[in-house]
Design a protein around this motif. Structure first.
Motif, PDB file in Angstrom:
ATOM      1  N   GLU A  23    -112.979 106.654  36.234  1.00  0.00           N
ATOM      2  CA  GLU A  23    -113.704 107.630  37.043  1.00  0.00           C
ATOM      3  C   GLU A  23    -112.718 108.666  37.599  1.00  0.00           C
ATOM      4  O   GLU A  23    -111.512 108.417  37.635  1.00  0.00           O
ATOM      5  N   PRO A  24    -113.216 109.809  38.068  1.00  0.00           N
ATOM      6  CA  PRO A  24    -112.318 110.864  38.570  1.00  0.00           C
ATOM      7  C   PRO A  24    -111.323 110.396  39.638  1.00  0.00           C
ATOM      8  O   PRO A  24    -110.161 110.809  39.614  1.00  0.00           O
ATOM      9  N   LEU A  25    -111.743 109.532  40.554  1.00  0.00           N
ATOM     10  CA  LEU A  25    -110.846 109.079  41.621  1.00  0.00           C
ATOM     11  C   LEU A  25    -109.642 108.332  41.049  1.00  0.00           C
ATOM     12  O   LEU A  25    -108.502 108.569  41.442  1.00  0.00           O
ATOM     13  N   GLN A  42    -108.671 108.457  37.823  1.00  0.00           N
ATOM     14  CA  GLN A  42    -108.015 109.335  36.854  1.00  0.00           C
ATOM     15  C   GLN A  42    -106.998 110.263  37.506  1.00  0.00           C
ATOM     16  O   GLN A  42    -105.940 110.512  36.944  1.00  0.00           O
ATOM     17  N   ILE A  43    -107.311 110.760  38.695  1.00  0.00           N
ATOM     18  CA  ILE A  43    -106.352 111.649  39.364  1.00  0.00           C
ATOM     19  C   ILE A  43    -105.075 110.905  39.717  1.00  0.00           C
ATOM     20  O   ILE A  43    -103.976 111.447  39.623  1.00  0.00           O
ATOM     21  N   LEU A  44    -105.204 109.634  40.086  1.00  0.00           N
ATOM     22  CA  LEU A  44    -104.009 108.836  40.399  1.00  0.00           C
ATOM     23  C   LEU A  44    -103.147 108.639  39.154  1.00  0.00           C
ATOM     24  O   LEU A  44    -101.922 108.714  39.221  1.00  0.00           O
ATOM     25  N   ARG A  61    -103.227 110.602  36.379  1.00  0.00           N
ATOM     26  CA  ARG A  61    -102.765 111.916  35.926  1.00  0.00           C
ATOM     27  C   ARG A  61    -101.565 112.399  36.732  1.00  0.00           C
ATOM     28  O   ARG A  61    -100.643 113.006  36.215  1.00  0.00           O
ATOM     29  N   LYS A  62    -101.563 112.103  38.023  1.00  0.00           N
ATOM     30  CA  LYS A  62    -100.463 112.540  38.890  1.00  0.00           C
ATOM     31  C   LYS A  62     -99.356 111.487  39.005  1.00  0.00           C
ATOM     32  O   LYS A  62     -98.446 111.639  39.807  1.00  0.00           O
ATOM     33  N   HIS A  63     -99.472 110.410  38.224  1.00  0.00           N
ATOM     34  CA  HIS A  63     -98.456 109.348  38.189  1.00  0.00           C
ATOM     35  C   HIS A  63     -98.184 108.775  39.584  1.00  0.00           C
ATOM     36  O   HIS A  63     -97.042 108.601  39.985  1.00  0.00           O
ATOM     37  N   ARG A  64     -99.253 108.501  40.319  1.00  0.00           N
ATOM     38  CA  ARG A  64     -99.128 107.980  41.687  1.00  0.00           C
ATOM     39  C   ARG A  64     -98.923 106.474  41.737  1.00  0.00           C
ATOM     40  O   ARG A  64     -98.475 105.945  42.748  1.00  0.00           O
TER      41      ARG A  64
END
Length: 138
Positions: A109-111, A113-115, A117-120
């Protein structure tokens, strides 16, 4: 020291099955007057390359009333361990261990995926029934 996650032993067995040696259970982190405890410390020696890889694993079940609240808590703990270990044991890589089911839902999910994508966050995705690691996501 907090209680072990319900999947603690599953992840421990999965790491051993994957060729890791458990060196700490729990992994004690001392920083100033404070003491923190991550779930596991492990090492894997690469004989051909004559070096070892060291990790710290924090196991999270995501069984609370809100997966978002569980994620917020897990990320806070993960970031704290990453930051402290970067000062005292920079060779250790921290992983957040989550079940395949959580990865397949939350991290597609987007939540989630952003983690990614940003390598968090580094993820160790495991199958609790088979006690096997399915993915390493750096």
């Amino acid at each position: 020291m907090s209680a072990k996650d319900i999947y603690h032993e599953h992840v421990k067995h999965a790491l051993i099955k994957d060729g890791w040696t458990i060196t700490h259970d729990p992994f004690k982190i001392e920083y100033g007057p404070k003491v923190l405890y991550a779930d596991l410390g492990a090492e894997q020696v690469f004989a051909a390359e004559k070096h070892e890889r060291k990790i710290v694993v924090e196991v999270k079940s995501f069984i609370g009333a809100s997966v978002v609240t569980d994620l917020e808590q897990a990320l806070g703990q993960y970031i704290l361990y990453v930051d402290v270990l970067s000062d005292i044991e920079p060779e250790r890589i921290v992983y957040l261990a989550i079940r395949e089911e959580i990865f397949a839902t939350l991290f597609t999910e987007p939540l989630g995926q952003i983690l990614l994508r940003k390598h968090r966050v580094n993820l160790l995705v495991f199958d609790p029934e088979e006690k096997e690691i399915r993915q390493w996501i750096p």
